[in-house]
Enzyme design. Structure first.
Site, PDB file in Angstrom:
ATOM      1  N   GLU A 270       0.839  -1.203   0.000  1.00  0.00           N
ATOM      2  CA  GLU A 270       0.000   0.000   0.000  1.00  0.00           C
ATOM      3  C   GLU A 270       0.875   1.255   0.000  1.00  0.00           C
ATOM      4  OE1 GLU A 270      -2.932  -0.586  -0.749  1.00  0.00           O
ATOM      5  OE2 GLU A 270      -3.036  -2.706  -0.175  1.00  0.00           O
ATOM      6  N   HIS A 273       1.601   2.192  -3.526  1.00  0.00           N
ATOM      7  CA  HIS A 273       0.497   2.990  -4.088  1.00  0.00           C
ATOM      8  C   HIS A 273       0.575   4.435  -3.570  1.00  0.00           C
ATOM      9  CE1 HIS A 273      -1.833  -0.086  -6.106  1.00  0.00           C
ATOM     10  NE2 HIS A 273      -1.972  -0.828  -5.024  1.00  0.00           N
ATOM     11  N   GLU A 299      -0.734  -0.490  -9.921  1.00  0.00           N
ATOM     12  CA  GLU A 299      -0.347  -1.783  -9.361  1.00  0.00           C
ATOM     13  C   GLU A 299       1.150  -2.036  -9.578  1.00  0.00           C
ATOM     14  OE1 GLU A 299      -2.787  -2.939  -7.641  1.00  0.00           O
ATOM     15  OE2 GLU A 299      -1.928  -4.853  -6.982  1.00  0.00           O
TER      16      GLU A 299
END
Lengths: 506, 506
Positions: A270, A273, A299
């Site tokens: 995460e 991201h 991604e």
């Protein structure tokens, strides 16, 4: 003329900024719902979501929006427009065309169907009863096909769905890339299984207290370059990342005291991201370009950090020592080599979200081929469980004993998300390409990483990817960062070398 | 006719519900900003607040709103309307009239002035420099006077400001009530000071670990009847309560390991506010009546729980035993009697928010008299520090040595909040009236409390106050719950009896 154009441009951006403000409020509501919003308040909160979503939708197809698009796509004004304006108008036009032709009633029915279908999916999965879900999937697919029809597309409908998530990437391209992956990964997985060996891994389940995992998660994010003044880390059942604006980017993770991997690799994933979102140029705030350019490129960033970096030997050369300290000595007797091999155990498994990086693309290929069959071929919904199990057996060598472990495992289709899955595997392909290009540009990056310095890597990603947000399309990003188009070779080379090494295959 | 009216009614409530949805999003944003929103994201978040606030404001004065008000206040339709509709229209009309006549430019300037003034206040307070703030206060007061003028009010302008916070409570009423309070409390405080004694209280500063305080705060809220499925408890620098909707009511508190009083009484105080909001009838959701009916009635609920209940001997009869357990034994040697006297220490002090319940009303009376002088009399801003210090000396017997501890201590005036302060003292007056009426209705309530059962008390409050939200106005609530109007006698009796007991005055 120039002044008149600039006046329209200004009004256009004010209009967009207002839409983005509603979206930011929606993002906060979404975050709050997943991080502890009281259960009983959710019903009324969904009314708030309804109001704000309707505002955004209505603004996207208003006469005002139509007028802006017409004025700013006029050939005579193009010379006065910046790239940001041109791309912003293009995005708004795409959204306008997607939304304007769908009859409002039909769309409303679809939203209701979607939410019913998601809750039926939960029941169907719990009882492993595909027949429960089947009629919903049939209706959802029928709607999606009609929707594509409203857009004026009659041939290769699946391309239109792919374009929603990965603009410019078509069935032809994916067929080629996924074909190469399948042909290389399937035999590699078989080779590994044939060795009959498995590195020691029991120590992975040592007790690692939650506060210590929290502290290490925080530490790792900081080392990655996550800015805690422009973001936060919280705990949820399933890790996720959400963006309110580039200066408020939120990450969550989940702590399991008997398996640190969930929290640590969840945080790193995460965090990947989040770095993308935090480093989008602030000049794009308030425009439709202030977001990742596609699901696949997004991604690629999370997978790059989680796997290509976070499961590399080089990374743990420097981070294993602090890791051992945070773990209160539980890993003191485990050598770096054993640790590295254990966190990279690979082999066939049934559940996508538990799969390792080697077999993961095969799970995606199964889903891609089925989706293509549903939209471009004549595959029937009722045949899904059978075809699923056949493909699993063919590519991974194992067969689900029930649909809960098979075709019912993911929520995506029940939520109407067709065309989304390929992005996950494209993310791997992109990530390996970026890693290759990065090392071509600066061969010293591996040395920095061994010394615990992630900053130069993050800087390369920001320079070539993050800063542009959606100003550049995915294919352009890849082309300019790597000097070639989508290419599966680097991922195949990476996986082959890494897993042959770990499994000591000559 | 009836059907036509009902059709308008339905459209009106849909319109209001939409405004309430924006307000709910704003409430979440406000909560988030105070519970850990990343610093750098705040600038962009204020744009979101701007968009949503503007929507609410514009809807409150739109032609559509005007048409609803006209249609639904027509005498011929009144027989078809429910009380909820009539009061909702009345609230909307009040808001409409307040907003429609203020020139938009002037209002915008005011909002900017307000925010500048608040940040200047921080500097002025830090350096104890009233002259820094003076010009801002002068402009704010001039605006407020003009604003009241736009509403068509020329005499007794302060009444118009009081009405914003405590509808129906006027200068005449407050003069009488505050006069009685002053005449009784001032001599009582002198009597206490004259005893020269102070109960032992050093043990209040025992170490009480934060996780234990958190657990006890949670426990107390649960005992009070706070529904954790319709609310949550978080930590902030300053405790507060906020409502998203009656099924999502959020409380915060602050933990000081060397002084448990901050967290425990903070939690109980905010919990009192929260119980009010959680128990508003869900039939009022989506109407302008789904909130506390006034600042004073709201404060009556928090003060009732914090002081009349939470600092009572009866309460601690049952809760002292779990308290001692949560405190890990730190209070095991302190008798209940000593504990009760220590948490009720009273005496003159300079800072309002640190004052005890006995002297607190005097702090409010000082502020009330000054506000009245500014708006109804000819008190000048430049004279505020002097008059403040004189009044403090007259009522409390102590004089601030600088303006930081004096006139600059509160943010309210710098934020343009004039007319707000009296609500705090009115809350005490109401709370004592409610307690008296409650015991008249059910003399067994004190016994329940001694046995640790708060439920019957909470039920009485819900039955007579909470459920109505703003459907009944404050004066009606008091009249119907206590069978009399605003009456300071009960607060005076309560304070006199309690503090004479604690200070052992015959």
């Amino acid at each position: 003329m120039k002044q008149a154009v600039q006046a329209i441009e200004k009004k256009f951006f004010n209009y967009i900024a207002k839409m983005k403000n509603y979206e930011e409020a929606l993002a906060l509501i979404g975050w709050d719902l997943r991080t502890g919003a009281p259960k009983k308040g959710i019903k009324q909160r969904s009314e708030v979501i309804g109001t704000l979503s309707e505002d955004v939708f209505n603004m996207s197809i208003s006469t005002e929006m139509k007028d802006y698009i017409e004025a700013l796509t006029d050939p005579s004004v193009q010379i006065y427009l910046t790239d940001v304006t041109k791309r912003s108008v293009e995005e708004c036009e795409k959204q306008y065309n997607q939304n304007i032709n769908i009859p409002a009633n039909e769309y409303k029915d679809y939203v209701i169907l979607q939410s019913q279908s998601e809750s039926i999916w939960e029941e169907a999965k719990a009882t492993s009863d595909f027949a429960r879900l089947q009629p919903y999937l049939e209706k959802l697919i029928a709607f999606k096909k009609r929707m594509v029809g409203y857009w004026g597309i009659t041939e290769n409908k699946y391309n239109a769905l792919l374009d929603l998530y990965e603009p410019g990437v078509t069935v032809d391209i994916i067929d080629k890339v996924f074909g190469q992956l399948r042909e290389s990964i399937v035999p590699l997985v078989r080779e590994i299984s044939a060795t009959g060996s498995r590195p020691p891994f029991d120590f992975l389940f040592c007790h690692f207290p939650k506060p210590q995992q929290q502290a290490f998660s925080h530490y790792i994010l900081q080392q990655m370059g996550f800015d805690f003044e422009a973001g936060r880390l919280d705990e949820t059942a399933h890790p996720f990342q959400t963006t309110l604006n580039p200066a408020d980017v939120r990450v969550t993770t989940n702590y399991n005291e008997s398996d640190f991997r969930l929290a640590i690799f969840g945080t790193i994933h995460e965090g990947g991201h989040a770095l993308y979102e935090q480093n989008i140029s602030h000049k794009l705030i308030g425009t439709p370009l202030c977001q990742g350019t596609s699901m696949g490129i997004h991604e690629s960033q999370s997978l790059f950090f989680e796997n290509l970096l976070g499961r590399s030997r080089e990374f743990w050369e420097s981070f294993y020592s602090p890791f051992k300290k945070y773990a209160n000595g539980a890993f003191d007797r485990v050598s770096l080599d054993d640790f590295y091999r254990a966190i990279n155990i690979a082999g066939p498994s049934l559940i996508r979200i538990e799969a390792d990086e080697l077999t993961y693309p095969l799970h995606i290929i199964v889903r891609y081929e089925i989706e293509k069959g549903l939209f471009n071929g004549d595959l029937k919904v009722k045949d899904l469980p059978g075809i699923w199990n056949e493909k699993m057996e063919e590519y991974l060598g194992i067969r689900p004993s029930n649909d809960r472990e098979g075709v019912l495992q993911d929520i995506h289709w029940a939520g109407g998300d067709f065309g989304y899955f390929p992005s996950y595997a494209l993310g791997y392909v992109y990530a390996a390409q970026f890693k290759h290009a990065m090392l071509e540009d600066s061969p010293s990056l591996n040395k920095s990483l061994i010394e615990g310095d992630i900053a130069p890597i993050r800087q390369w990603l920001t320079e070539h990817i993050h800063q542009y947000g959606a100003l550049k399309k995915p294919i352009q990003i890849v082309q300019e960062a790597t000097h070639e188009s989508l290419n599966a070779t680097y991922l195949i080379q990476y996986l082959t070398k890494k897993y042959r090494g770990i499994y000591r295959i000559e």
